[in-house]
Enzyme design. Structure first.
Site, mmCIF file in Angstrom:
data_model
loop_
_atom_site.group_PDB
_atom_site.id
_atom_site.type_symbol
_atom_site.label_atom_id
_atom_site.label_comp_id
_atom_site.label_asym_id
_atom_site.label_seq_id
_atom_site.Cartn_x
_atom_site.Cartn_y
_atom_site.Cartn_z
ATOM 1 C CD GLN A 116 -2.871 -1.377 0.300
ATOM 2 O OE1 GLN A 116 -3.698 -0.459 0.244
ATOM 3 N NE2 GLN A 116 -2.896 -2.408 -0.528
ATOM 4 N N GLY A 141 -11.782 3.570 3.568
ATOM 5 C CA GLY A 141 -10.857 2.641 2.928
ATOM 6 C C GLY A 141 -9.824 3.316 2.039
ATOM 7 C CG HIS A 142 -7.129 0.775 -0.121
ATOM 8 N ND1 HIS A 142 -6.262 -0.235 -0.394
ATOM 9 C CD2 HIS A 142 -8.338 0.344 -0.522
ATOM 10 C CE1 HIS A 142 -6.911 -1.233 -0.946
ATOM 11 N NE2 HIS A 142 -8.173 -0.905 -1.033
ATOM 12 C CG ASN A 143 -6.627 3.838 -3.384
ATOM 13 O OD1 ASN A 143 -5.537 4.283 -3.027
ATOM 14 N ND2 ASN A 143 -6.780 2.607 -3.807
#
Lengths: 358, 358, 358
Positions: free
Chosen positions: A217, A258-260
């Protein structure tokens, strides 16, 4: 008044003042409308609800539901909107304004300002190499500040916060107790409440021959100016790009991002809601409590997502949706009503269902 | 390329390399398919998305949706599947493989490996009696290690972690900041993210004459090898038996797992989902975000529980369920469609409902 | 029996005893009913499930579902209800009582009592000015105790807890690792599990010309006697009045309670449920897992709110509701059945829907 009385128990809150009505009116951007029997030159000592306010307190009316309390209050002053200007009690001073709740926030802040940072690094704190910490920053007991961390003027880092290597924090931020922040670029006037987790790995893995394998990540978390992140909320860093929380946004306790994910300006995300990876919110989006958004969708500006809503596809700007799966508010409540009608007759539910089914 | 550019901002990530294409192909278990005008002997310096990759970067295509970006990319190399092998740009090298996402994970890990533990116990850490800590273990500032704790080789315990008396932690684990773990037996290569709570009392009490009385929770938490537990997740210890998280399982942020729950191998539990006490999952079960499972039920191997699903009874192996209460995916969406149809006509909703009700 | 066997692995739990049946019967408030071949003068060494108990263990039967295990058990004694008194195995002693689960709690507590506080303030703890800490209080490593904090006799403050200025904590409380508590008045025998966040600002802000402006949150959190608050749960302090958790209430992990919420006596709030601001619960209210309550509503005494329920309006005392929006249990399941019937025929779903729609 006891020092321990509410609101503003002196054990927990600083208290400024007293202030004359003119100073309060200035803070509130309000017009002074004195009741017929209102005394002059009162010095106000604090804020209080209509029910318990005294002649030295200033109180507040925003909601018509509480109008009866206005007639009974002993408050020396009341912040209220234009609609109620004719109902100011004779003994009170009205502070009449356009945005009573905002005015109230400012008056209450005048009496009970946020405690400023107490400059200094607690001797127990562990501070890494090559940091840049402004001279008036407060760093609390047992805080751990990594290498190359940058912290701007006026910021307070509470006890037990752990700030990872390379993190940048702007000016006048409040970083709560037990916060962990890594891989993050944090703007000015940002508040992270206790236990917030910023910058850990997103939930990304590939299926390998012997089980799951983590996908690196490699992004960051970017928190723009004037953002607040609630207690025990979790914001994962991006995988290839950044996770972004837009300026002025307010994230409540126990929210997951969450990511992004990308949040625009002034979004509101209420407690226990979750935003999955790579989903994008426009500006002024509201996500009510416990709502969930799947990944890779777009929510338009000013859309409102209802409590417990399950959003599986894009939502247009300005739309109001609720339900799981999400649908327009009106449709949701129509569905509820129709189904209730279909199922009503408790004596013979199955024959009804048969008829309904044709 | 700036040191601060994405992905892999040097402030936050280590960077290895450069690597020739042959080394990348080896990591990816991929065939090299050079475009007609691809230069030889390029040394690749990093990973990047198709949109921003340069001739020294390697990029990635997995999803047909992003195929147009492949034609436009300036990436020097691209990891992709067989289906796209004819579309490798002339100036690029294709790394063609069966599992592009897995290959990508490995290539990205080659450039940005996980930082190894930095052996040594920080002088501020408090370490109990009769511990067994391998010589190369990292113990961060202010960590508290209880009596008789066992920690295997290569494990890193971050700042502020609190490890209770008697806990065993295997080799090459990563225990995040502010983790609290007690009454737990933890395998090898386990990651606990920041703020995870492992081993506290389950929610068990009896009704006594003067209120609730706690029932002693006398089990443990067993976390098998290769498990990851997300930030601020909570896993209660068992009451009479153990709470078990099977090998290879991935638990996301803010998940709750109740006492005596049993998860099989390689289960996935996404953010904010909850598994109540004594419920048992087979292997390869997926629980999507915000789903909830009541206690004392069984979920078969490879079952998939949809987001926000409310599971009140056993689910068969391989089943796909969603809704609250849970039902097969097809049934759920048919229900949604039927109800939408019934409720549609906005002009005269009640008469429609009447008709529908027979 | 290995020291590491379950329940009560000696690495994690203290163990008292052995005890004769008479002592167990006294703890359980039970009648001793000896099987025809039961030995006299056995000393019992521990508790165990029916399946694994030995002649020196005492076991437990509460649920008719597990009756077959009673016939097969080798347990030397079994706690059970009147309904099973005729089925006590010949070699065992029955402890027959009215409330077997409560009796079990007490017997298990006899063998495995809660570890008492270990008096003393760890030398690493940071303790503020003008505190009042009873002599037998335990304060763990790296705890931070603010100015003017009051802590009653027998209380244990775990490692890394942060107690804000002015907070009062009663007697025999257990404050877990990494707890942050501020602006709070905490009664006697209260347990706060690891990572609980008590007293941070509620989610309150007004819309200003340049974005949101925080409204000062000038209330407190009042936690009455005998309350337990789960791991990583969050309880915001009140804005103008207090947030109150009534005596004897049990709050599970990851629960959110908003500002000004009022819980009566002995309420149960299960994991991941959320109670919005200013909502009031009577006594003995149960909120099941993942349920959500909007703000400013009232829930009557002994009402039960089902799992994942979305409560948008007042609930009467004694009512059982579920669904989102909330409705009576019977209505909810009738709705589910009717909709399933309507949508059933998979071959021709649309024509069915047409017919159903009239």
């Amino acid at each position: 008044m006891s020092d321990h009385s509410l609101p503003g128990d002196a054990r927990f809150f600083t208290r400024m003042g007293p202030f004359p009505a003119s100073r309060l009116a200035e803070a509130a951007d309000a017009e002074i409308v004195a009741g017929s029997a209102a005394p002059v030159d009162v010095l106000f000592r604090g804020v209080a609800p209509l029910q318990s306010a005294t002649a030295q307190d200033i109180s507040f009316l925003d909601n018509r539901r509480y109008l009866p309390l206005l007639g009974e209050t002993r408050a020396g002053a009341v912040v209220l909107g234009q609609a109620f200007r004719d109902q100011i009690p004779p003994h009170a001073i009205g502070l009449v304004c356009k945005s009573p709740y905002l005015a109230w926030a400012r008056v209450a802040s005048l009496f009970h300002p946020v405690t400023p940072a107490r400059p200094g690094i607690h001797p127990s704190a562990v501070v890494g190499a090559d940091v840049s910490i402004a001279p008036d920053v407060e760093v609390g007991p047992f805080a751990v500040i990594g290498d190359r961390v940058v912290i701007g003027a006026g910021t307070a880092i509470s006890a037990h916060a752990v700030i990872g290597d390379g993190v940048r924090i702007g000016e006048r931020c409040r970083i709560g107790a037990h916060v962990a922040a890594s891989h993050a670029l944090i703007g000015h006037r940002v508040t992270l409440y206790s236990g917030a987790r910023i910058g850990q790995d997103g939930f990304g893995f590939a299926v390998g021959p012997a089980g799951f394998e983590s996908v690196p990540q490699l992004g960051r978390v970017v928190i723009e100016d004037d953002v607040e992140i609630g207690a025990n909320a979790t914001i994962d860093r991006g995988s290839m790009r950044d996770t972004v929380i837009g300026a002025g946004s307010r994230i409540d306790n126990l929210v997951q991002i969450g990511h992004n994910a990308q949040l625009g300006r002034c979004c509101i995300v209420v407690s226990q809601a979750g935003i999955s990876g790579s989903t994008e919110l426009g500006d002024y989006v509201t996500i009510a409590a416990q709502a969930g958004l799947i990944g890779h969708i777009k929510i338009g500006d000013k859309a409102r997502i209802g409590a417990q809503c399950g959003v599986m596809s894009d939502v247009e700007a300005g739309a109001d949706v609720i339900g799981s799966p999400a649908m327009p508010f009106r449709e949701f409540f129509r569905n509820v009503a129709v189904l209730r009608k279909l199922a009503r007759r408790p004596d013979k539910p199955s024959s009804e269902a048969d008829k309904a089914a044709g």
